[in-house]
Design an enzyme around this catalytic site. Structure first.
Site, mmCIF file in Angstrom:
data_model
loop_
_atom_site.group_PDB
_atom_site.id
_atom_site.type_symbol
_atom_site.label_atom_id
_atom_site.label_comp_id
_atom_site.label_asym_id
_atom_site.label_seq_id
_atom_site.Cartn_x
_atom_site.Cartn_y
_atom_site.Cartn_z
ATOM 1 N N TYR A 181 14.807 -5.358 -4.165
ATOM 2 C CA TYR A 181 15.009 -4.116 -3.419
ATOM 3 C C TYR A 181 16.497 -3.767 -3.379
ATOM 4 O O TYR A 181 16.903 -2.629 -3.632
ATOM 5 C CB TYR A 181 14.444 -4.306 -2.011
ATOM 6 N N ASP A 217 3.084 11.975 -11.782
ATOM 7 C CA ASP A 217 3.406 10.570 -11.573
ATOM 8 C C ASP A 217 4.730 10.319 -12.293
ATOM 9 O O ASP A 217 4.792 10.341 -13.524
ATOM 10 C CB ASP A 217 2.296 9.687 -12.157
#
Length: 312
Positions: free
Chosen positions: A182, A84
């Site tokens: 974003y 991760d």
């Protein structure tokens, strides 16, 4: 690899001596990159959170073991490592494993991106004052993961005075990507390679941002199935991105491109390769089109609705 084209019409560069890490490679673009590198003969560490026998990200198909096995089947050597990349300890263990086994690293592909997770919970293209804070955390965590991985990769490249760090990203000049957070994080990913490239150039190591176009991933294909539509003319496969990165890795002058944003379509022309269907898809641009964020919002609404219907 041989000097002749493979069954899918591509002559891969020779990467048999190369060691690569591709993050977020259980599926999608990361998987396509890993497979292309395997076809070129590289040893590829395939990282991600989806493992056989366990829960996959958002229940999507694909695991790191699946990808690693296919890398090996194509002529390379795939090594699956559960990681991760928002957890520093996971990333540190990955690079320690590479150092212990290989003593070097030739290529790092920072592809892992968690920004599309939890998509149905909040409208992706809502104005920034209506965006949940957790969405910023998903974006920022992915960006930080790129920096941490690059920081650990550099010491494995500098002694050999060679290597390449690739951030898989997307921007289109000054065109707004349709969502503030974003837009900020994708622009920051591109800007990161400017700094990495500047600091690494004197050591013979390169850093670039590679921009895919509209990619035919598992998520997108599921949406088309539900819509009853075929692929857009500008769509390409994840392996088109992988072929671009394979050729960059093999380029002895890649440092000359360091710090740049490179579109896959432009690289296809530069290095003379095509997608697996023989087409050479041009670079993707947002001007005059629906924004990428809005396009993906539409596709994912359909996918989410299909899953909900299937659960009833």
């Amino acid at each position: 690899m041989s000097d002749t084209d493979t069954d899918n019409g591509w002559r891969p560069p020779e990467l048999a001596s190369k060691v690569a890490i591709v993050t977020g490679a259980s599926r999608g673009v990361g998987r396509g990159i890993a497979l292309a590198l395997g076809e070129a003969g590289a040893k590829v560490y395939v990282t991600g959170r989806s493992v056989r026998g366990g829960k996959t990200t958002e229940d999507l198909p694909g695991t790191i073991e699946d990808t690693a096995d296919e890398v090996t089947a194509r002529g390379g050597l795939g090594v699956a490592v559960r990681c991760d990349h928002t957890v520093d300890e996971d990333t540190e263990k990955l690079f320690a494993q590479v150092e212990a086994a290989d003593g070097k690293l030739d290529l790092l592909v920072n592809n892992a991106w968690s920004g599309y997770e939890r998509w149905p919970e909040a409208k992706f293209d809502a104005p920034f004052w209506k965006q949940p804070a957790w969405r910023w955390e998903l974006f920022a965590g992915s960006l930080r993961g790129q920096f941490v991985a690059a920081r650990l990769a550099a010491p494995l490249m500098i002694p050999n005075k060679s290597g390449l760090i690739v951030n898989v990203s997307f921007t289109d000049g000054d065109v707004f990507l349709g969502q503030t957070a974003y837009d900020v994080c994708k622009t920051a990913s591109d800007r990161m390679v400017v700094g990495l490239g500047y600091e690494l150039r004197k050591h013979g190591v390169g850093a670039v941002a590679v921009h895919p176009g509209f990619v035919r991933t598992e998520r997108v294909e599921a949406a088309w199935d539900l819509l009853g539509e075929g692929p857009a003319q500008v769509v390409h496969t994840p392996e088109y991105v992988g072929r671009a990165i394979a050729h960059l890795t093999a380029d002895p002058e890649v440092v000359e491109q360091s710090g740049q944003r490179l579109a896959v379509g432009d690289l296809a022309v530069k290095y003379g390769f095509s997608d697996i269907d023989g087409r050479q898809i041009p670079p993707f641009h947002l001007e005059g089109r629906i924004t990428l964020a809005a396009r993906m919002e539409r596709l994912n609404r359909v996918v989410a609705a299909g899953r909900e219907a299937g659960a009833k």
